[in-house]
Structures are given as structure tokens and as C-alpha cells.
Design an enzyme around this catalytic site. Structure first.
Site, PDB file in Angstrom:
ATOM      1  N   PHE A  34       0.830  -1.200   0.000  1.00 13.59           N
ATOM      2  CA  PHE A  34       0.000   0.000   0.000  1.00 13.59           C
ATOM      3  C   PHE A  34       0.864   1.249   0.000  1.00 13.59           C
ATOM      4  O   PHE A  34       0.492   2.276   0.541  1.00 13.59           O
ATOM      5  CB  PHE A  34      -0.961  -0.057   1.192  1.00 13.59           C
ATOM      6  CG  PHE A  34      -1.826  -1.294   1.149  1.00 13.59           C
ATOM      7  CD1 PHE A  34      -3.022  -1.274   0.443  1.00 13.59           C
ATOM      8  CD2 PHE A  34      -1.424  -2.476   1.755  1.00 13.59           C
ATOM      9  CE1 PHE A  34      -3.807  -2.414   0.355  1.00 13.59           C
ATOM     10  CE2 PHE A  34      -2.203  -3.619   1.663  1.00 13.59           C
ATOM     11  CZ  PHE A  34      -3.400  -3.591   0.959  1.00 13.59           C
ATOM     12  N   ILE A  43       0.077  -5.561  -7.088  1.00 15.83           N
ATOM     13  CA  ILE A  43       0.164  -5.615  -5.624  1.00 15.83           C
ATOM     14  C   ILE A  43      -1.132  -6.098  -4.998  1.00 15.83           C
ATOM     15  O   ILE A  43      -1.289  -6.079  -3.791  1.00 15.83           O
ATOM     16  CB  ILE A  43       0.553  -4.227  -5.056  1.00 15.83           C
ATOM     17  CG1 ILE A  43      -0.442  -3.152  -5.513  1.00 15.83           C
ATOM     18  CG2 ILE A  43       1.968  -3.864  -5.482  1.00 15.83           C
ATOM     19  CD1 ILE A  43      -0.201  -1.779  -4.915  1.00 15.83           C
ATOM     20  N   GLN A  98     -11.491  -3.488  -4.595  1.00 12.14           N
ATOM     21  CA  GLN A  98     -10.578  -2.406  -4.191  1.00 12.14           C
ATOM     22  C   GLN A  98     -11.285  -1.381  -3.334  1.00 12.14           C
ATOM     23  O   GLN A  98     -10.750  -0.890  -2.345  1.00 12.14           O
ATOM     24  CB  GLN A  98     -10.023  -1.693  -5.430  1.00 12.14           C
ATOM     25  CG  GLN A  98      -8.774  -2.305  -5.988  1.00 12.14           C
ATOM     26  CD  GLN A  98      -7.958  -1.237  -6.719  1.00 12.14           C
ATOM     27  OE1 GLN A  98      -7.296  -0.416  -6.099  1.00 12.14           O
ATOM     28  NE2 GLN A  98      -7.984  -1.272  -8.028  1.00 12.14           N
ATOM     29  N   LYS A 152      -9.853   6.371 -14.822  1.00 11.90           N
ATOM     30  CA  LYS A 152      -9.273   7.450 -13.999  1.00 11.90           C
ATOM     31  C   LYS A 152      -8.518   6.943 -12.765  1.00 11.90           C
ATOM     32  O   LYS A 152      -7.730   7.681 -12.187  1.00 11.90           O
ATOM     33  CB  LYS A 152     -10.372   8.416 -13.546  1.00 11.90           C
ATOM     34  CG  LYS A 152     -11.013   9.194 -14.698  1.00 11.90           C
ATOM     35  CD  LYS A 152     -11.571  10.553 -14.285  1.00 11.90           C
ATOM     36  CE  LYS A 152     -12.863  10.463 -13.524  1.00 11.90           C
ATOM     37  NZ  LYS A 152     -13.473  11.819 -13.313  1.00 11.90           N
ATOM     38  N   GLY A 153      -8.787   5.708 -12.326  1.00 14.06           N
ATOM     39  CA  GLY A 153      -8.062   5.191 -11.157  1.00 14.06           C
ATOM     40  C   GLY A 153      -8.937   5.111  -9.919  1.00 14.06           C
ATOM     41  O   GLY A 153      -9.782   5.979  -9.680  1.00 14.06           O
ATOM     42  N   GLY A 155      -7.650   3.141  -6.678  1.00 19.53           N
ATOM     43  CA  GLY A 155      -6.998   2.678  -5.441  1.00 19.53           C
ATOM     44  C   GLY A 155      -7.017   3.674  -4.293  1.00 19.53           C
ATOM     45  O   GLY A 155      -7.322   3.321  -3.160  1.00 19.53           O
ATOM     46  N   GLU A 156      -6.710   4.928  -4.581  1.00 22.44           N
ATOM     47  CA  GLU A 156      -6.576   5.893  -3.480  1.00 22.44           C
ATOM     48  C   GLU A 156      -7.939   6.422  -3.024  1.00 22.44           C
ATOM     49  O   GLU A 156      -8.194   6.542  -1.833  1.00 22.44           O
ATOM     50  CB  GLU A 156      -5.679   7.070  -3.900  1.00 22.44           C
ATOM     51  CG  GLU A 156      -4.437   6.697  -4.698  1.00 22.44           C
ATOM     52  CD  GLU A 156      -3.428   5.880  -3.917  1.00 22.44           C
ATOM     53  OE1 GLU A 156      -3.600   5.692  -2.705  1.00 22.44           O
ATOM     54  OE2 GLU A 156      -2.453   5.421  -4.550  1.00 22.44           O
TER      55      GLU A 156
END
Lengths: 745, 326
Positions: free
Chosen positions: A249, A475, A645, A708-709, A711-712
Site C-alpha cells: 500500500f 500488488i 478495491q 481514472k483510477g 486505489g486511493e
């Protein structure tokens, strides 16, 4: 064109391509490579936080059964990349670099490695490690950020565009003059990484100048670069393998002392050395979310328009290396505020270097910003959702340009419906079930939709399968699966006939997996490589069958043994014939973002999290009863792994909000929370059902896929949603995380 | 971990002889605590006497008591029909402890004898009078939010971590012990010690003595019971504080009460005076609150654990409310 056809695999909830390997134990992680002559390394840590080693007694350890070497600063071989000791006194206190292990007698933090014991079994290495005795000349240390002497601007401040540089629009600190204002301080304690797989490395000198590392890393090529430099080797002489990573992470985005130590140990013993950190060492040797103090001042008009925000933060770093993160980035662009200032500072204390931890600085910053938004909404007696809508930004107020896409309002609506926001009462403590007070809260998150450059190779095999390769890592989010789906749709090929290989530094170029950028970057390179392969195959097939020459790439069809054309079965070229041509059936493609689009648009993913909590009136225990996480993350490539996620990020947010807290006894500079009995992360019973909603609208400017993503933004905003819900339940505003029962009772 | 000898005992007397003769020897049963302590070098026995094969795992009636063998597994006791029917407080306390995996390994005797979880006890480079007498108490002026509010000394402010023991002290259990000089019994309340000047001694057991069983006397406390454990997450965490309560009710009137707190002292903390306050009173929150006030007399907080002065009585009240409604 093929890509305009309805995607068949992109968006679907395809099972993980490596799921079977993972659940059967066939997946090989970095600590599972058994090489001939393998030896085992165990690190001995300093027991003081600052000072010098005055004596080291390694005799007993060196003489213990099975011990091959005891490496210390007294006998470590010269590492060519290590610089001479001592810092340039003209440089700020925090400037420096990675810890140079066994390089000098100086102690910079408690548990700094002072010796490496290498033995023929792990048990013998562990036993001998306990026999190493050290004496120190202690120096006064400082491990308490709030008592640190100086809060410094960062080196990054030198770049005025950096989110760490001081920023101002309108008048600075204008909130102070506001009639309706909130002024609050917030603290995020040190939070530790602790993925399921602890950090490990197996270092193998295959020749005096050729090094292979089986390493837990989020970036095979970043790790290669670091250790090639450390040993003054050409990059091609260093091979890094990270085929499977058991959760990371941010902790594997940096190179750490144990990696340097294992390489030194392998050099000294002439044997491959495996070194896996203990759970306890995971607290001190691989970074953490830094302890951060923040202050927000905010003013608004009576009808709920923000007039000014000032957001300051001070994060901790080590005394030998500067770590910074984008703690204040969200504040600059999330709400319409004509007067706004951010000031980011760091302070060096005698601890190991922090590192990004999921959501990184933005998650830290969002706790303060979204808590302050809630405080202001209460002051104005406004529904916090309505307050956010009144300050919604239709274009980026920081850079004064349009968003590439923004569907945050859709997220607000979807989340409010799903959590039952209508049940929420403005008055804290108004809802009660038996001995439990109920509350609802929300928190918003955003993160840049980053895209970098990457290369992907694609090769047609004689079996009719397609092999793609890229140095990226996985990951945990299911990168290999998403890439297979993208390739399958682009090639028009059954995913079962596609292999996507990753996790080796020798594969085509990719950055580290971090910052929610992998699908944006590598995903697009996979699409581009797949298209290029298809077109190359079409052209090469034309040599054997002219019909291919005039066909569109999208009309190319793969059968068991032949390439053929849609609606023209007679056009056939056998793979075996095709691949006889030199360089046949192979492409290597590099994909880069469109620079003009990046100048024209502000590109962000957005999320909002809604929490329903129950707080016990007598014991102060908090239970999260429901979480709803809604995301505008562009195109969703795999609805199952994407939702996974989001849920994982939400549970991480529960940990942040309610329990994670690494505590140092400042007298000794040592953590007193050094295992899972003392450092709590959520267990199953703490994690409610997390409902996930994706807007799933493509962003045409980030890349052609529209991603656009995720994970965060899965974590950013969760902690304040819970903290705000606790306030709604109890009327108690906890501004220092975690919200443990002692703060509510 | 240090090197050690390992022997497996088949008869209690043989095991006792080995440990009585050799001060560096230790019994091992489930090993859920001892092995951790050995890995960290906190305990360094030279010899381990494995007692898992001794015939000490029965749960059976003995006269006016239920006898639980020292080697009965925590999970077996928690699920035992007689325990659940006659002593549900014990089952509740056991279920609140550790995790399913640990309860399947940990024994009743081992649960009682587990060492404190004080971080200073575990870290060899910090002072701890319990681990190394004379080095000082790291927690006294250190991070002490988990520490004692009753019965501490300036030598040690650690707490006993067991949940099961809080129920057993409330239920007036008796510990059966075999030693080199024969068998003896001691009231559960006398098994653990307060730290005083010798915090290195957790219990009143003599060298070589082996707990063989615990007797839980028949009682009217089979219905109105509760174990309230307050912790920082929903499961698998040591108690900030816990409360074991049992009421004998006649209608709404309290005939008798048993109260104990966990996570507050070097031993499970029985609250005899508070029990007396409840006798003859109506089972109302007001009565419970008065008892809780009496229970807290003499409590003293340190820098980080003042919250326990409020949390402990609240946990007691909550436990009593739940028990009365059961």
C-alpha cells in the site's frame, strides 16, 4: 473500428486470471524462491534512538552453529553507491537520502539495523542474532513531532507548482475576518502498513557483477535502478522479480535497509540470502503514514457559501531523508472558495523515514478538510450534503480550467439514497436504538487521474495464443486480470488465450504500481500494443493472402491454427506460416499521455463515502453499521476487482478512523505498539457490508479507455465520514484519530 | 529463541518432579503465550515439560461443583453443555477472549497463568520489574493507557489479561493444585497476587506446582449473568476494561450478586463491597450506579488511563442492566 464495438470483457466481473494460483498456494511470492545454497539473514536492530555504536560484540554470534557471516559497519564491504558519512551543514536538516546500512557507527532511529547475521537456517540465524551485543554512546533524541524544534518548508517548495509549495488565491488567511468561522486542529497519528505479506527479499549474485533480486516491490524497475546505482552496475546486470506481491500500500514504493543488507550479505557469503522482516520490524523498517498535525480555518456566509479556507499541515520525516506528500492538494480544488491558502511543512525527528500509505497525504488532508466541512455545516445549521452542493466546483478553482470529467454530484445522490441520508437528523444524538446512539456522516475524496508512459510487448505464439509483457507489478488489485480483459476486447480474442506477464524488471518499461495510475498507464499501453499487433499481423498475413491487405484490423479473426477475416473464411493464413517471417507477430509499443490534454484539463477521480455508525452510550464503543462508497473513477475495467478495491479501501478507512495508532514512548524513542495485539486493524466483525457504486462514465481525456483510477479514492474520505457520523451520533467532535472508546466515554 | 530441552510427561507426578527440581524448567500446554514470550526472549526456560498428554481435560460434576480439568481447551469449556447451563458467565467470558484459533489451543490452566501484555514486559530493551526485577517500571511514567487502576504498586502497574479469570473469580471458583509436597486447593481469588515489591511473581503457586483443575461451585447464578468486555475493536483484542456480573433475582429484587472487573489490576478484581450494596435492592439502573460507585472506591489512575475511572463503572452498569434483563 473494433474499439467502438460494445466491449465484451471490459466492465465485466471476470474472475482473476491468477485466482486459482493464489488460493492453491501455487503463486510464488518473493520469500518462496528456493535457490541452491540459500542462506538466511536476520537483522539486529539498535535499541537506542540516537547516538553512536561504541562497541559491537559479534564473537558469540559468529561462532554459533551454522553462522556464515555477521555483517556490521566494522566489516561491511564497501558499497560503491554509499556516499561518505556526514551531511552538508548548509543543507536543510531533512535533506539526505536512503539509509546507508552498516555504513557508519551513527544511530538515527531505534531499531536501525546494526548487524546482519547470515546462517544456513533461519532458526540458527535468529538464534545467533540474539547473541550480538552492542553498546552505544546515547545522544538526546526527539521523536515527538509536536515538540520538534523547527517546522521546515520542503525542498519541493522550490517548485512553485508542487502541492507542497505555499499556495494562495485571493487573500491569505481571510477566514480570520469571517463572521461565521471554524478554526480547528486535527491530528493523524502514525499508522503502519502491515500488508499480509511482510517485506522480504532474496538476493543472489549470479556473478561478481550480476545481481538477481526476488523482492517485494511495487516497481521492479525502480528497485533495479536503486540497486544498480548502489553497486555501480549497468541496469541490465540487475534483475528484479516480483511476480506476486502479497499486498502493498505504498510500503514497497521505496527501497529499504533490509534490501541493501541482504545484497551485502549475499556478497559477503557468496550465497543467495533470503531476508524476511518480522512483523515487529515492519513497524520500523518500511515506512508508515507519518504523524501529521493540521489546522483549518474556514469562513462562510450565512447562506452556506465558503468565503475562505486556510489549511496548514506539519508532517514528520526522518533526520536523514525528506519525505513529503500531497496532504493539502484536495483543499485547493475541491470547493469553491475565493480566498484560500495552504502551507505544508515537515519536521525531522529521530524515527525511520515515512512513506506513502494508501490514499497517502490526500487521505490525511481529507480527514481535516472533510471534518471542517462538517463543523461548518453544523455551525450554519445546514445539511452537510447541501453545504457541499452549495460549494460544488464545476471547474477547477485552483488551475482555472475545466475538469476532464467530474460526476461527483451523481456520486452524492447515489450514496445519499443508499445510506438512507433522509433518516439523518441535524441535531446530534437524536437517533437512538436501545443503548446505542446512531449517526450518519459523509466524507469526500479525490485523487489525480495520473497517467505516465509505459511500454508493452505483444507476441503471437504458434499456438495462436497472445503473450503480453510489461514490467509493472500487481500488488493485489488484479492488474493481470484487467490487462487481459483490455487485450481480449482489443484483439477480439478469448481471454483464456491471452497471457499477460508482469513483475520482472527485464520486461518492457513501466513505472511503479502506485498513485492509482496502473490501469490509466499500462492499460492504455496494452490496448495500444494489442492494436499494433493486430495491424502488424494483418499486414504480415497480406504476404500470404492479399485479402488481409485491404482488411480493417478489427476484421482479423483468430481461430485455432489460422488467422482469418470476418465474413471471409476463405482468407486464411496458418500461424506457423505467418511466424516464419523475421520479427513476425511481435510488437513493442510505448504509450504516453496526450500533453495538450493534460494542459487543458484538470484530471481527477472523485469519491464520496457515507457511514452509518452506532456509539454505545455507556462504553463509547463505535460500530460502523454500514458504509456506502461511490466513485467517479471513469471506465470500470472489472466490476468485481474494482468493487473489491473499494471495499478494501473502506475497511482501511475504518482502521484509520477507529483503531490504528502506533505509539512511541518518547523517553526511549521506541514504539510500545509493536505487534497485532497492541496495533489494531479491523477484524471481520468491524467491517460491515460495504456497498459500492460506480458512475462508470468514461473520461475521454485521461486515455482512450476512459479510466481514472480507484486505489486511493477508495480510502480518501472514509475516516472523516466515520468521524462525522460519530459527531452526528454523540455531539462529540474527535479531532485526533483514532476514535477509541476512551475519547467518547 | 534460546535452545531448550523438551520432554513429554505422561504422569502428573513425573512432570511436577522435573519442574520442582529444575528452576529453569517450565510446563507447556497450549503454548499460546509461552511460545511468544520465548520467541522474544522474555522467558528463556532451559527445559519444557509438555503436559498435553496428562489426563486433565475432563469436565465433570464433583459433589457440589463442576470440575473443569486444567487441560480442557478454552473452546471446549465454552461449548460444554454443563458449563453453558449452570455457569453461562464462564462461557461468555471465554468467548470474549482471543480468537477461535487461540481458544482451540489454549487450556484453562494456561489461560489463568498467562503473563501480562504490558509492552514494557515484552521489550527487552526497556525497563520492567516483572521481567527483570530492579530495572524499574517502564509503564509507571510511560505509556500506560492499558494499565491498572486498582492495587498497583510503584514497582508494577501491569494488568492481568485473562477474561476467563474474571468470571472464575466472580463465581467463587477453587483452584486444585498438585505439587512436590502433595495436593492443595486455593480459592481462585488467592491464585493471583498484587505486584507489591515482587511483581515478578504473578501467582501464589510454589515452584513445581501444577494446576490440575478448577472447581466451580453450584450457585443460583445461571440466568442473570453478563460479561461486558470493552475493547477497541469488535473482536480479538484485550479488554480496556471488562465486567463479569451475576445476579440472583427474586422478582425485581436482588437476593445476591457477584461482580468482578478485568483489565483494571494485576489480578482479576472481585468487588465484594459493591456486591453487598446490591443485596435487597431493586434491579434498577440507579441501584447499579450506586454499586458501581462503591466498586470504584480506591481507584487511582495514571497519566493515560484516567478514562478507566469512568469506563469501568459504566461497563459494570451496562453488564448489570444486561444481566437483569436476561
Amino acid at each position: 473500428m473494433k474499439e467502438q464495438a460494445q466491449p465484451k470483457h471490459i466492465g465485466a466481473g471476470m474472475n482473476r486470471v491468477d485466482g486459482f494460483q493464489k488460493v492453491t498456494g501455487a503463486a510464488k511470492y518473493s520469500a518462496e524462491y528456493e535457490l541452491p545454497g540459500l542462506a538466511y539473514g536476520v537483522l539486529v536492530g539498535s535499541t537506542v534512538a540516537k547516538g553512536r555504536i561504541t562497541s559491537l560484540d559479534t564473537k558469540a554470534a559468529a561462532g554459533a552453529p551454522g553462522v556464515l557471516a555477521v555483517v556490521t559497519h566494522l566489516n561491511s564491504p564497501k558499497v560503491p553507491g554509499f556516499t561518505p558519512s556526514g551531511k552538508d551543514p548548509s543543507q536543510p536538516q531533512t535533506v539526505g537520502g536512503r539509509l546507508q546500512v552498516f555504513h557508519d557507527d551513527k544511530i538515527r532511529f531505534s531499531d536501525q539495523p546494526i548487524a546482519l547475521v547470515v546462517a544456513d537456517t533461519l532458526e540458527r540465524a535468529r538464534y545467533a542474532a540474539r547473541l550480538v551485543k552492542a553498546q552505544y554512546a546515547k545522544e538526546a533524541h526527539q521523536t515527538n513531532l509536536l515538540e520538534a524544534k523547527s517546522f521546515l518548508p520542503t525542498q519541493a517548495k522550490q517548485n512553485p507548482k508542487s502541492p507542497m509549495a505555499d499556495y494562495q488565491r485571493g487573500q491569505g488567511d481571510a477566514y480570520q475576518g469571517g463572521a461565521l468561522k471554524v478554526e480547528s486542529e486535527y491530528i493523524i497519528p502514525t499508522e503502519m502498513h502491515h500488508p499480509m505479506e511482510m517485506q522480504s527479499i532474496t538476493a543472489h549474485w549470479e556473478a561478481a557483477d550480476r545481481l538477481t533480486l526476488y523482492d517485494k516491490t511495487q516497481g521492479t524497475q525502480g528497485t533495479r535502478r536503486d540497486f544498480a546505482k548502489e553497486w555501480n552496475l549497468p541496469e541490465e546486470n540487475v534483475k528484479v522479480v516480483a511476480t506476486f506481491v502479497g499486498g502493498a500500500f505504498g510500503n514497497a514504493l521505496h527501497s529499504w535497509p533490509h534490501e541493501s543488507a541482504a545484497i551485502i550479505g549475499a556478497k559477503v557469503t557468496g550465497r543467495p540470502v533470503k531476508l524476511m522482516l518480522t512483523r515487529e520490524q515492519m513497524f520500523t523498517l518500511v515506512g508508515y503514514r507519518p504523524y501529521t498535525w493540521q489546522k483549518i480555518g474556514m469562513s462562510a456566509t450565512a447562506d452556506g457559501k465558503i468565503t475562505a479556507i486556510t489549511h496548514e499541515s506539519v508532517g514528520q520525516t526522518s533526520s536523514y531523508e525528506e519525505f513529503t506528500e500531497s496532504t493539502l492538494a484536495q483543499t485547493r480544488m475541491m470547493y469553491q472558495a475565493p480566498n484560500l491558502a495552504t502551507r505544508y511543512r515537515i519536521a525531522a525527528v529521530d524515527v525511520s523515514t515515512p512513506i506513502w500509505m494508501r490514499g497517502p497525504g490526500e487521505a490525511t488532508g481529507a480527514f481535516a478538510l472533510e471534518s471542517a466541512m462538517d463543523e461548518m455545516a453544523y455551525l450554519l445549521k445546514l445539511d452537510p450534503l447541501e453545504f457541499r452542493l452549495r460549494n460544488y466546483t464545476d471547474q477547477d478553482p485552483e488551475k482555472n480550467r475545466p475538469w476532464s470529467t467530474k460526476f461527483l454530484k451523481e456520486c452524492y445522490q447515489a450514496g445519499a439514497d443508499r445510506i438512507g441520508w433522509r433518516k439523518r437528523q441535524l441535531q446530534p444524538g437524536a437517533l437512538r436504538e436501545g443503548d446505542w446512539l446512531l449517526g450518519y456522516g459523509m466524507g469526500v475524496g479525490t485523487f489525480g487521474a495520473h497517467r505516465g508512459a509505459a511500454q508493452v510487448s505483444a507476441r503471437l505464439l504458434p499456438t495462436g495464443r497472445v503473450l503480453l509483457q510489461c514490467a509493472t507489478t500487481d500488488i493485489g488489485p488484479g492488474t493481470g486480470t484487467a490487462m487481459t480483459q483490455i487485450a481480449a476486447d482489443t484483439l477480439g480474442l478469448d481471454p483464456a488465450r491471452i497471457t499477460f506477464e508482469l513483475g520482472q524488471s527485464g520486461f518492457p518499461k513501466a513505472g511503479s504500481q502506485g498513485g492509482s495510475s496502473t490501469v490509466n498507464t499500462v492499460g492504455q499501453a496494452v490496448q495500444d500494443a494489442s492494436r499494433a499487433l493486430l495491424d502488424k499481423l494483418r499486414q504480415q498475413a497480406a504476404a500470404g493472402n492479399a485479402a488481409f491487405g485491404s482488411a480493417a484490423p478489427a476484421d482479423v479473426v483468430f481461430t485455432d491454427k489460422h488467422l482469418t477475416l470476418k465474413g471471409n473464411d476463405a482468407a486464411r493464413v496458418a500461424y506457423a506460416d505467418l511466424l516464419r517471417q523475421p520479427d513476425a507477430g511481435f510488437v513493442l509499443v510505448e504509450s504516453k499521455p496526450d500533453g495538450a490534454d493534460q494542459q487543458k484539463y484538470s484530471m481527477y477521480s472523485f469519491s464520496v463515502h457515507f457511514a452509518e455508525v452506532a456509539v454505545h452510550v455507556l462504553t463509547g464503543e463505535v460500530r460502523v453499521r454500514k458504509l456506502v462508497s461511490c466513485a467517479d473513477a471513469g471506465t470500470i475495467v472489472n466490476e468485481k476487482t474494482a468493487a473489491n478495491q473499494m471495499k478494501g479501501g473502506a475497511v482501511g478507512g475504518i482502521g484509520m478512523a477507529l483503531m490504528e495508532h502506533a505509539i512511541i514512548d518518547d523517553r526511549y524513542g521506541r514504539y510500545v505498539t509493536k505487534d497485532f495485539a497492541d496495533y489494531h486493524v479491523p477484524v471481520h466483525a468491524d467491517a460491515p457490508a460495504v456497498e459500492v457504486y460506480f458512475v462508470n462514465q468514461p473520461d475521454p481525456h485521461v486515455n482512450a479507455l476512459g479510466t481514472k483510477g480507484i486505489g486511493e479514492i477508495a480510502t480518501i474520505g472514509v475516516a472523516p465520514a466515520i468521524a462525522n457520523a460519530v459527531f452526528n451520533a454523540t455531539g462529540k467532535r474527535v479531532r485526533e484519530l483514532p476514535i477509541t472508546p476512551d475519547k467518547l466515554v | 529463541m534460546n535452545q531448550f530441552q523438551y520432554v513429554r510427561a505422561t504422569k502428573p507426578q513425573a512432570a511436577i518432579e522435573v519442574v520442582a527440581k529444575d528452576p529453569t524448567a517450565a510446563f507447556i500446554a497450549g503454548g499460546t503465550n509461552l511460545v511468544d514470550l520465548m520467541k522474544r526472549g522474555v522467558m528463556t526456560p532451559q527445559k519444557l515439560v509438555d503436559i498435553n498428554r496428562l489426563p486433565l481435560n475432563k469436565i465433570e460434576r464433583q459433589g457440589n461443583a463442576l470440575r473443569v480439568g486444567a487441560l480442557a481447551l478454552n473452546s471446549a469449556v465454552a461449548n460444554d453443555a454443563q458449563v453453558r447451563e449452570h455457569h453461562p458467565l464462564l462461557a461468555l467470558a471465554l468467548q470474549a477472549g482471543a480468537s477461535g484459533q487461540l481458544r482451540n489451543m489454549a487450556t484453562v490452566g494456561g489461560n489463568m497463568l498467562q503473563r501480562t501484555r504490558c509492552a514494557y514486559f515484552y521489550d527487552l530493551s526497556m525497563p520492567c520489574n516483572k521481567r527483570q526485577p530492579g530495572t524499574g517500571c517502564g509503564a509507571l511514567e510511560g505509556i500506560n493507557r492499558m494499565h491498572a487502576i486498582f492495587g498497583a504498586s510503584d514497582k508494577c502497574i501491569a494488568v492481568h489479561p485473562s477474561d476467563m479469570s474474571v468470571a472464575l473469580v466472580a463465581l467463587d471458583a477453587t483452584v486444585l493444585v498438585s505439587g512436590p509436597k502433595g495436593d492443595r486447593q486455593l480459592p481462585f481469588a488467592d491464585l493471583h497476587r498484587l505486584p507489591g515489591n515482587t511483581p515478578e511473581k504473578d501467582t501464589n503457586l510454589l515452584p513445581g506446582e501444577l494446576i490440575t483443575a478448577v472447581d466451580i461451585p453450584d450457585s443460583p447464578f445461571a440466568k442473570h449473568v453478563h460479561y461486558q468486555k470493552v475493547r477497541e475493536r469488535a473482536s480479538y483484542a484485550f479488554a480496556l476494561v471488562s465486567a463479569a456480573v451475576a445476579l440472583d433475582l427474586d422478582g425485581n429484587t436482588i437476593k445476591a450478586a457477584r461482580l468482578a472487573l478485568g483489565g483494571v489490576a494485576h489480578k482479576p478484581w472481585r468487588l465484594a463491597a459493591a456486591e453487598q450494596v446490591l443485596v435487597g435492592q431493586p434491579a434498577t439502573e440507579a441501584s447499579f450506579r450506586r454499586a458501581a460507585e462503591v466498586a470504584m472506591q480506591g481507584a487511582k489512575a495514571f497519566k493515560h488511563n484516567a478514562f478507566k475511572l469512568k469506563l469501568a463503572p459504566n461497563a459494570l452498569v451496562q453488564a448489570l442492566k444486561t444481566a437483569a434483563a436476561a
